[in-house]
Structures are given as C-alpha cells and as structure tokens.
Design an enzyme around this catalytic site. Structure first.
Site, mmCIF file in Angstrom:
data_model
loop_
_atom_site.group_PDB
_atom_site.id
_atom_site.type_symbol
_atom_site.label_atom_id
_atom_site.label_comp_id
_atom_site.label_asym_id
_atom_site.label_seq_id
_atom_site.Cartn_x
_atom_site.Cartn_y
_atom_site.Cartn_z
ATOM 1 N N HIS A 142 0.856 -1.197 0.000
ATOM 2 C CA HIS A 142 0.000 0.000 0.000
ATOM 3 C C HIS A 142 0.890 1.244 0.000
ATOM 4 O O HIS A 142 1.712 1.395 -0.897
ATOM 5 C CB HIS A 142 -0.936 -0.083 1.214
ATOM 6 C CG HIS A 142 -2.063 0.913 1.242
ATOM 7 N ND1 HIS A 142 -2.430 1.702 0.206
ATOM 8 C CD2 HIS A 142 -2.925 1.222 2.252
ATOM 9 C CE1 HIS A 142 -3.457 2.456 0.541
ATOM 10 N NE2 HIS A 142 -3.782 2.192 1.787
ATOM 11 N N HIS A 151 -2.460 -2.061 -9.691
ATOM 12 C CA HIS A 151 -3.456 -1.404 -8.827
ATOM 13 C C HIS A 151 -4.728 -2.237 -8.847
ATOM 14 O O HIS A 151 -5.082 -2.802 -9.873
ATOM 15 C CB HIS A 151 -3.753 0.020 -9.332
ATOM 16 C CG HIS A 151 -4.373 0.884 -8.308
ATOM 17 N ND1 HIS A 151 -5.719 0.858 -8.030
ATOM 18 C CD2 HIS A 151 -3.827 1.769 -7.452
ATOM 19 C CE1 HIS A 151 -5.976 1.716 -7.065
ATOM 20 N NE2 HIS A 151 -4.853 2.284 -6.682
ATOM 21 N N ASP A 198 2.753 5.462 -6.538
ATOM 22 C CA ASP A 198 4.002 5.313 -5.775
ATOM 23 C C ASP A 198 5.246 5.160 -6.633
ATOM 24 O O ASP A 198 6.363 5.165 -6.107
ATOM 25 C CB ASP A 198 3.877 4.082 -4.859
ATOM 26 C CG ASP A 198 2.851 4.319 -3.761
ATOM 27 O OD1 ASP A 198 1.909 3.533 -3.633
ATOM 28 O OD2 ASP A 198 2.990 5.343 -3.058
HETATM 29 C C1 SDX Z 1 -1.467 2.210 -3.301
HETATM 30 O O1 SDX Z 1 -6.217 0.798 -3.319
HETATM 31 C C2 SDX Z 1 -5.700 2.024 -3.520
HETATM 32 O O2 SDX Z 1 -6.347 2.889 -3.970
HETATM 33 C C3 SDX Z 1 -4.261 2.182 -3.075
HETATM 34 C C4 SDX Z 1 -3.606 3.528 -3.455
HETATM 35 C C5 SDX Z 1 -4.219 4.691 -2.690
HETATM 36 O O3 SDX Z 1 -4.099 5.829 -3.169
HETATM 37 O O4 SDX Z 1 -4.741 4.444 -1.542
HETATM 38 O O5 SDX Z 1 -3.708 3.760 -4.846
HETATM 39 C C6 SDX Z 1 -2.119 3.527 -3.041
HETATM 40 O O6 SDX Z 1 -1.426 1.386 -2.417
HETATM 41 C C7 SDX Z 1 -0.947 1.932 -4.698
HETATM 42 C C8 SDX Z 1 -0.368 0.481 -4.834
HETATM 43 C C9 SDX Z 1 1.048 0.489 -4.238
HETATM 44 N N1 SDX Z 1 1.561 -0.885 -4.176
HETATM 45 C C10 SDX Z 1 2.526 -1.320 -5.004
HETATM 46 O O7 SDX Z 1 3.008 -0.662 -5.936
HETATM 47 C C11 SDX Z 1 3.022 -2.730 -4.696
HETATM 48 C C12 SDX Z 1 3.129 -3.525 -5.994
HETATM 49 N N2 SDX Z 1 1.772 -3.750 -6.550
HETATM 50 C C13 SDX Z 1 1.077 -4.873 -6.119
HETATM 51 O O8 SDX Z 1 1.514 -5.701 -5.146
HETATM 52 C C14 SDX Z 1 -0.354 -5.001 -6.600
HETATM 53 O O9 SDX Z 1 -0.424 -4.556 -7.898
HETATM 54 C C15 SDX Z 1 -1.410 -4.311 -5.750
HETATM 55 C C16 SDX Z 1 -1.284 -4.706 -4.327
HETATM 56 C C17 SDX Z 1 -1.284 -2.843 -5.883
HETATM 57 C C18 SDX Z 1 -2.758 -4.727 -6.285
HETATM 58 O O10 SDX Z 1 -2.845 -6.076 -6.100
HETATM 59 P P1 SDX Z 1 -4.132 -6.911 -6.552
HETATM 60 O O11 SDX Z 1 -5.140 -6.046 -7.202
HETATM 61 O O12 SDX Z 1 -4.568 -7.733 -5.397
HETATM 62 O O13 SDX Z 1 -3.578 -7.803 -7.697
HETATM 63 P P2 SDX Z 1 -2.975 -9.231 -7.484
HETATM 64 O O14 SDX Z 1 -1.976 -9.208 -6.372
HETATM 65 O O15 SDX Z 1 -4.102 -10.190 -7.399
HETATM 66 O O16 SDX Z 1 -2.187 -9.419 -8.856
HETATM 67 C C19 SDX Z 1 -2.863 -9.808 -10.049
HETATM 68 C C20 SDX Z 1 -1.780 -10.423 -10.935
HETATM 69 C C21 SDX Z 1 -0.944 -11.475 -10.217
HETATM 70 O O17 SDX Z 1 -0.398 -12.298 -11.207
HETATM 71 P P3 SDX Z 1 -1.048 -13.772 -11.461
HETATM 72 O O18 SDX Z 1 -1.292 -14.398 -10.084
HETATM 73 O O19 SDX Z 1 -2.359 -13.475 -12.169
HETATM 74 O O20 SDX Z 1 -0.076 -14.528 -12.289
HETATM 75 O O21 SDX Z 1 -0.842 -9.383 -11.280
HETATM 76 C C22 SDX Z 1 0.422 -9.706 -10.713
HETATM 77 C C23 SDX Z 1 0.189 -10.707 -9.615
HETATM 78 O O22 SDX Z 1 1.349 -11.517 -9.426
HETATM 79 N N3 SDX Z 1 0.937 -8.441 -10.164
HETATM 80 C C24 SDX Z 1 2.194 -8.057 -10.263
HETATM 81 C C25 SDX Z 1 2.236 -6.801 -9.658
HETATM 82 N N4 SDX Z 1 1.023 -6.467 -9.221
HETATM 83 C C26 SDX Z 1 0.217 -7.501 -9.529
HETATM 84 N N5 SDX Z 1 3.278 -8.666 -10.798
HETATM 85 C C27 SDX Z 1 4.424 -7.971 -10.724
HETATM 86 N N6 SDX Z 1 4.546 -6.749 -10.178
HETATM 87 C C28 SDX Z 1 3.488 -6.136 -9.632
HETATM 88 N N7 SDX Z 1 3.602 -4.934 -9.095
#
Ligand code: SDX
Length: 427
Positions: free
Chosen positions: A267, A306, A362
């Site tokens: 997050h 996201h 971020d």
């Molecule tokens: C913020 O919710 C909000 O609004 C949050 C925010 C706010 O203003 O409050 O916008 C702020 O928290 C932004 C997000 C910051 N976090 C990161 O940058 C961390 C990296 N990103 C992730 O871990 C992920 O993308 C999330 C947590 C942001 C979202 O996760 P989801 O929606 O639960 O997606 P998921 O984990 O189910 O992933 C779906 C697929 C998976 O692959 P498969 O299982 O289908 O093979 O996408 C892949 C994941 O492995 N994936 C990524 C990835 N994010 C998702 N693969 C590589 N790198 C990534 N960053």
C-alpha cells in the site's frame, strides 16, 4: 426501462428469487432468503479481500479504473491539482464544496492555532530508538494523541468532531517534522504561525540554525503531491479507518489504524519499496534480468499495478510533471533514468500488459521526495500527510451514514467439527 432486478434459481430447492438491483449492486443480506431448510442462515456472499464488494456509499471520491479517472467531490484531479492548494483540497473533501475565500481563511486560521503538540509528545517520541522507522513512530504518536484529548471520544457531537479534525490536520505535520528531526538527532523546531501550511511543515523539518530558505517551487511541488494523495475511495487504509471508526472509537485511534495499514509495502509503503528496488537494480543494464525474475514470480515490480486502475494511474501522470519541476531545482535524481527505462520495458512486456499493470501513484513519488531531501523510510509519512483529510472525511461520512453500523464481517468456517476436550494426561 429494464426491470432493475435479478432473478435467481436456487437449484438446491428449485425456488426462484427476485432480488432488487440498486446502483449496480444486490444487497448481500438479500441472499439470506435463499435457504434450504427453514431457519437456516441462507446464503452469504464470499469475497476475500473485498475484490467485488461495495462496503459503503460515498460521495467523496470517484474512480474509473479502466478510464483512469479520479475526481474529488466531482472535480477532476487534473483541475484540482492545477488550481487548488492542499488546504483548499482538504476543505473540499471534508465539506463537499470548494471553500469561498472567507471559508478557506477561517479553515486555515483554525489549523494555524492548533499546530503545537503537548510537550509530553516530545518525551514520547524520545522513547523511540534513533533508527526507529518513521511510520512506526507516527503510528504510535498519532494513536497517543487520543490520550491528550479525551474529549475526542464524543464522536456524536459535530462541533467536537470539527475540533478533532482541526487538531489532526494541524498536529500530524508537526509530529511528522519532529519524527524527521528525531531520526537525525536534531532539536525539534517549533511551529511558526507566520508561515503557511506547507511552509511551516518544511521549516519544522529542514530549519538549521534558525534558518531555512524556502524554495517556492519545491513547496508547491510538495503541496501538489499531498493533493494527489488526499483521498482514493475505499483503499486498504481508508477501509481500516472506517472499520476501526465504526466501533465509535475516537478519530485519533481510527486514523492511527489507517497509518498502520498505509505502512505496508503493498500500500503506501510501496513508495519506499520502489527506491529499494531501484537501488537493487542499480543500473539500466540490470533491468532485463530483474524483469525476468519478477515474471518468474520472484518479487514484484513495486510501484506498478493497482486493484482499481487497469490503466495508467492519473496521479502517476501528474507526478511525472511535478518531477520535471523538482529536478530542475534539485538536479536530476540518477535513479530516474532507471525508473523511466523500467517503465518503458514493462509497458511493452506481455506479462505486465496482459495483467494491465501500469505505474501507480508510488512509482515516481519517491524519486521526488528523495530529491527534496527526504530519506526513503520517510516517504510514507508524506503519503500520510496527504491522505489525512481523506481519512477524516471518510470517517465522518461513515458516522453520518444511517446504513452503517459496527463493521463485523462473517466467515466460512473451515476448522474441525465439534470434539471432546482431551485432558493433559491423555495427550
Ligand atoms: C497504493 O487501493 C488504492 O487505492 C491504493 C492507493 C491509494 O491511493 O490508496 O492507490 C495507493 O497502495 C498503490 C499500490 C502500491 N503498491 C505497489 O506498488 C506494490 C506492488 N503492486 C502490487 O503488489 C499489486 O499490484 C497491488 C497490491 C497494488 C494490487 O494487487 P491486486 O489487485 O490484489 O492484484 P494481485 O496481487 O491479485 O495481482 C494480479 C496479478 C498477479 O499475477 P497472477 O497471479 O495473475 O499470475 O498481477 C500480478 C500478480 O502476481 N501483479 C504483479 C504486480 N502487481 C500484480 N506482478 C508484478 N509486479 C506487480 N507490481
């Protein structure tokens, strides 16, 4: 006009049920009528991590993840970022309308009068080790404010709620600045009422020897970054504030729950994690190996992806323009080149494209904060300063929503069936 209903057949009983569709949703409690035997609980909706569950009605922020749209109280983020200040934006989120000049002056003056913290807060902060993570300190200190203002428990009194929102908006930047100084072993700098909101925070943070020559470009950039972080519908930390606040605890305790949630690297902690990732990558030449490791499931591309945005996060676009202004003042952050190349490669790679993974808020923000003189472990403190008015607005909206009550989800039980207790002698 199509009939806004859903008719389902429960094949266990052959019965049909017609459920009303309201605002694109069905009420989960309507599923209770789908029962097999009289008196059973009926059906529940199962939605781990709330991937497809609306927890509330809210009029504060609108996001269209596919179109990359973000609006605060109906105003496009691009316009708010361009024309408003952070305090103006906080008023908009909290009150629902843009303030008149008089309203903004009154809001600003109320905050100005509450920037000091009780001297005991300093003693509390001094209890932390020199290398304590700033978010751990902020989490503790903001929660501790509830002990200095026991009147904050009167959450049903709108006048009292207003006083607490002013205290939070005024005192959290002071605490944040004290935390920065604590981490450097520097004496705390007290708030100055002759400075504006951002200027006062920057002065408390960076003043040395009674002086800090403000850079108006950097201060406007920080003001803008706080605007871009101010609210984002029902994200993890806002949901935490709403859920904890639903027990009718005071707002300082509810906001400290939001800080705890934001601290996480998935997050708000992602801005710090991006810098760690860029440091680990080291050079542009190492990017392909790093990308392949991510695609093999070894770690994530931090700052990408996201839950809602399945297109470019509109805030990330705006942050890139802020970066140009900041680096013109501070000199280019050498890691920017790696970040830009990382983005270019990722946006062409089917792994990321197929999963609709784009830079989020971020990905670039940390590069700017670092150029401004903040260390990576402090970035999420800045995210907190931005998100604070959004949390408070969402907390108040929850309290005023007649449909809301204490948050208490159900579960699907997967443990053992009933069994007899086994005395120690027989274990
Ligand atoms: C913020 O919710 C909000 O609004 C949050 C925010 C706010 O203003 O409050 O916008 C702020 O928290 C932004 C997000 C910051 N976090 C990161 O940058 C961390 C990296 N990103 C992730 O871990 C992920 O993308 C999330 C947590 C942001 C979202 O996760 P989801 O929606 O639960 O997606 P998921 O984990 O189910 O992933 C779906 C697929 C998976 O692959 P498969 O299982 O289908 O093979 O996408 C892949 C994941 O492995 N994936 C990524 C990835 N994010 C998702 N693969 C590589 N790198 C990534 N960053």
């Amino acid at each position: 006009m199509p009939d806004e209903t859903l008719t389902v057949t429960d094949n266990r009983t052959g019965k049909n049920y017609t459920l009303p569709i309201i605002d694109g949703t069905i009420k989960a409690t309507d599923l209770r009528q789908l029962s097999v035997v009289d008196g059973d609980h009926g059906l529940m909706a199962y939605d781990p991590a709330y991937l497809n569950t609306a927890s509330c009605r809210s009029a504060i922020t609108y996001i269209d993840g596919d179109a990359g749209i973000l609006r605060y109280r109906g105003y496009p983020i691009e316009q708010v970022a361009e024309d408003a200040t952070f305090l103006e934006t906080s008023y908009l989120l909290l009150e629902g309308e843009l303030p008149t000049a008089t309203q903004l002056a009154s809001w600003t003056e109320d905050i100005r009068r509450h920037t000091y913290v009780h001297q005991n807060v300093k003693k509390f902060l001094e209890g932390f080790r020199y290398d304590a993570h700033p978010m751990g300190m902020l989490l503790g200190a903001v929660g501790a404010l509830s002990t200095f203002y026991p009147d904050a428990k009167h959450i049903d009194d709108p006048t009292n709620r207003y006083l607490q929102r002013v205290r939070l908006m005024a005192k959290v930047p002071t605490i944040a600045a004290f935390i920065f100084r604590h981490s450097r072993g520097l004496p705390y700098v007290l708030p100055r009422n002759d400075l504006d909101y951002i200027g006062n925070y920057v002065n408390m943070t960076f003043e040395i020897g009674g002086r800090h020559d403000p850079n108006p470009v950097l201060q406007r950039a920080l003001d803008l970054l706080l605007i871009l972080h101010a609210d984002h519908e029902q994200n993890c930390s806002t949901s935490a504030v709403r859920s904890v606040g639903s027990s009718h605890v005071d707002p300082f305790s509810a906001v400290s729950a939001g800080i705890a949630a934001l601290y996480g690297p998935l997050h708000g902690g992602a801005n710090e994690a991006v810098l760690t990732m860029l440091d680990e990558i080291g050079t542009k030449q190492n990017i392909p190996v790093f990308i392949e490791a991510v695609k093999a499931g070894k770690g994530r591309l931090m700052g990408f992806g996201h839950r809602v945005y399945k297109s470019y996060d509109p805030r990330a676009k705006l942050i890139k323009t802020v970066a140009d202004d900041v680096f013109a003042q501070t000199g280019l952050n050498p890691k920017l080149e790696i970040a830009l190349e990382l983005e270019r490669i990722a946006l062409e790679d089917p792994y990321f494209v197929s999963r609709r993974l784009y830079p989020n808020v971020d990905f670039y923000s940390g590069l700017i904060y670092q150029a401004m003189g903040f260390p990576p472990d402090y970035f999420t403190v800045l995210f907190t300063l931005g998100r604070l008015p959004g949390w408070i607005a969402q907390w108040e909206e929850m309290l005023n929503d007649p449909e809301q009550k204490i948050s208490r989800p159900r579960q699907v039980y997967t443990g053992p069936e009933v069994r007899e207790f086994v005395p120690m002698a027989r274990r």
